[in-house]
Scaffold this motif. Sequence first.
Motif, short mmCIF file in Angstrom:
data_model
loop_
_atom_site.label_atom_id
_atom_site.label_comp_id
_atom_site.label_asym_id
_atom_site.label_seq_id
_atom_site.Cartn_x
_atom_site.Cartn_y
_atom_site.Cartn_z
N ALA A 106 32.76 6.74 50.96
CA ALA A 106 33.04 7.72 52.03
C ALA A 106 33.33 9.10 51.44
N ALA A 107 33.97 9.12 50.26
CA ALA A 107 34.34 10.41 49.65
C ALA A 107 33.10 11.20 49.20
N HIS A 108 31.95 10.52 49.06
CA HIS A 108 30.75 11.21 48.58
C HIS A 108 29.65 11.33 49.63
N ALA A 109 29.84 10.72 50.79
CA ALA A 109 28.79 10.74 51.81
C ALA A 109 28.80 12.08 52.54
N THR A 110 27.62 12.54 52.92
CA THR A 110 27.49 13.77 53.71
C THR A 110 26.50 13.46 54.85
N PRO A 111 26.28 14.39 55.76
CA PRO A 111 25.28 14.13 56.81
C PRO A 111 23.88 13.91 56.23
N ALA A 112 23.64 14.34 54.96
CA ALA A 112 22.31 14.17 54.36
C ALA A 112 22.14 12.80 53.69
N THR A 113 23.22 12.02 53.61
CA THR A 113 23.12 10.72 52.94
C THR A 113 22.21 9.79 53.73
N LYS A 114 21.24 9.16 53.03
CA LYS A 114 20.33 8.25 53.73
C LYS A 114 20.34 6.85 53.13
N VAL A 115 20.53 6.78 51.80
CA VAL A 115 20.36 5.51 51.10
C VAL A 115 21.51 5.28 50.13
N ILE A 116 21.88 4.00 49.94
CA ILE A 116 22.77 3.62 48.83
C ILE A 116 21.91 2.82 47.85
N TYR A 117 21.90 3.22 46.57
CA TYR A 117 21.25 2.40 45.53
C TYR A 117 22.33 1.48 45.00
N PHE A 118 22.07 0.19 45.03
CA PHE A 118 23.13 -0.77 44.72
C PHE A 118 22.64 -1.83 43.74
N ASN A 119 23.22 -1.83 42.52
CA ASN A 119 22.77 -2.72 41.44
C ASN A 119 23.89 -3.70 41.05
N THR A 120 23.59 -4.99 41.12
CA THR A 120 24.49 -6.02 40.59
C THR A 120 23.65 -7.21 40.15
N PRO A 121 23.97 -7.86 38.99
CA PRO A 121 24.82 -7.42 37.89
C PRO A 121 24.35 -6.05 37.38
N GLN A 122 25.33 -5.27 36.89
CA GLN A 122 25.01 -3.89 36.56
C GLN A 122 24.52 -3.69 35.13
N ASN A 123 23.56 -2.82 34.98
CA ASN A 123 23.16 -2.24 33.70
C ASN A 123 23.71 -0.81 33.75
N PRO A 124 24.54 -0.35 32.83
CA PRO A 124 24.81 -0.87 31.49
C PRO A 124 26.11 -1.67 31.33
N THR A 125 26.94 -1.82 32.38
CA THR A 125 28.29 -2.35 32.14
C THR A 125 28.37 -3.86 32.13
N GLY A 126 27.40 -4.55 32.73
CA GLY A 126 27.48 -6.00 32.87
C GLY A 126 28.43 -6.41 33.98
N TYR A 127 28.91 -5.44 34.76
CA TYR A 127 29.83 -5.76 35.84
C TYR A 127 29.08 -6.49 36.96
N VAL A 128 29.69 -7.58 37.44
CA VAL A 128 29.13 -8.32 38.59
C VAL A 128 30.00 -7.97 39.79
N VAL A 129 29.40 -7.30 40.76
CA VAL A 129 30.18 -6.85 41.92
C VAL A 129 30.56 -8.08 42.75
N SER A 130 31.84 -8.15 43.15
CA SER A 130 32.31 -9.37 43.85
C SER A 130 31.83 -9.37 45.30
N ARG A 131 31.87 -10.56 45.91
CA ARG A 131 31.44 -10.68 47.31
C ARG A 131 32.27 -9.74 48.21
N ARG A 132 33.58 -9.68 47.94
CA ARG A 132 34.43 -8.82 48.78
C ARG A 132 34.00 -7.35 48.66
N GLU A 133 33.71 -6.93 47.42
CA GLU A 133 33.29 -5.53 47.21
C GLU A 133 31.92 -5.28 47.86
#
Length: 392
Positions: free
Chosen positions: A167-194
């Motif tokens: 929400a802190a970064h969204a503007t009226p021009a926001t159209k898409v979220i790019y969402f990667n999990t498991p993540q490159n480069p961190t190897g972080y696996v985003v949890s179901r709750r997140e």
Amino acid sequence: MATTVERAAGALAPSRRIQQIGFSEIAKVREAIDALRGQGQKVFELHGGEPFFETPEAIKAAAGKALSENKTRYPPSAGIAPLRQALAKKLTSRNGIAASAESVVVTNGGIHGLFCSFQTMLDPGDEVLVFSPYWTPIRDLILLSGAKPVSVSTGTARKQGFGKTLAAHATPATKVIYFNTPQNPTGYVVSRREIEEVAAFARERDLAVIADEAYEDLVFEGEHVSIGSLPGMAERTLTMFTFSKSYSMTGWRVGYVSGPEAWMQHMIKLALYTTTGVNQAGQWAALRALESGAEELAARREEYRQRRDTMIAGLREAGFEIETPAGAFYAFPKIPGADRDSRAFARMLLQKARVSVVPGAVFGDEGEGHVRMTFSASPDVIRGAIEALKRL
Ligand code: PLP
């Protein structure tokens, strides 16, 4: 995410769109390694992003059979029917994404799937929220569509909540979220709750999601959740998958995207005009790959886990601070000490320890102060690199 590329102008100048795209810094790392090898030096290579094993024989045999049966003509641009049908089944049963053959398009690897997804959804002026650090080409793929990538820190999201941080970064021009999990480069696996928070935000703001699940089969702890499987998400999500990492098929260039049929009509036009489809032998090989048993994937995952554990324990002994990556095949440790310039640190590691890594800064500002090392290397290379790091 400002661009620093100087632009040529005039009728003979290449398009502004292409001039704002830089060259991959990983190519520079490769050049430096080649120079050292030319001097007869041995390098412990940890900069790559390829599986450690070769493409399984049965998959190669399926391509050979396709060639001997003269499956060598133009392919259908959306993919051969048996592969699209098998992918629809896999998406439904493994990912929980209700799919039909018509809602799947086969692409030339995952990167082509992402290129086509951004081109399908974005107009100049649109903004895309990108969790950062991110896989380097994402920024350029978004710029190529004329849209603007906007960084959202994954670290902040994990501390303050994914919805609030988006929400802190969204503007009226926001159209898409790019969402990667498991993540490159961190190897972080985003949890179901997140992931539920990201999905709720997309529904509330009526945004589309372009999901990147290249490492879906490489989760060591926790679970892989496809955001497109959550309630109200199938109609607003394009999900990219690839055969590259799961089956060691990086050079075959076969991936796929699933999404609402209405969007896929447009994606097929892009597949046609960019590549006219994926080579048929590769598609028959991919079909055979899908028949690999779950045990085969599990056995390889176990091998990766052992390599990961060797690398993480060794890095800690060598004085690096690192969170254990729960997925993918990368370690993303913090640079020890006060000087956190990742490009300088990567150069130093190569010159003094003969260990090749990728500077964290190439994955966005949030990656600075880290380096990326793959544990998809032989145990000998991993151990040799750790010993060299300890001697620094
Ligand atoms: N997405 C991520 C996060 C990746 O790391 C990669 C490859 O490294 C891809 C997509 C693209 O994969 P492909 O080799 O199929 O183009």
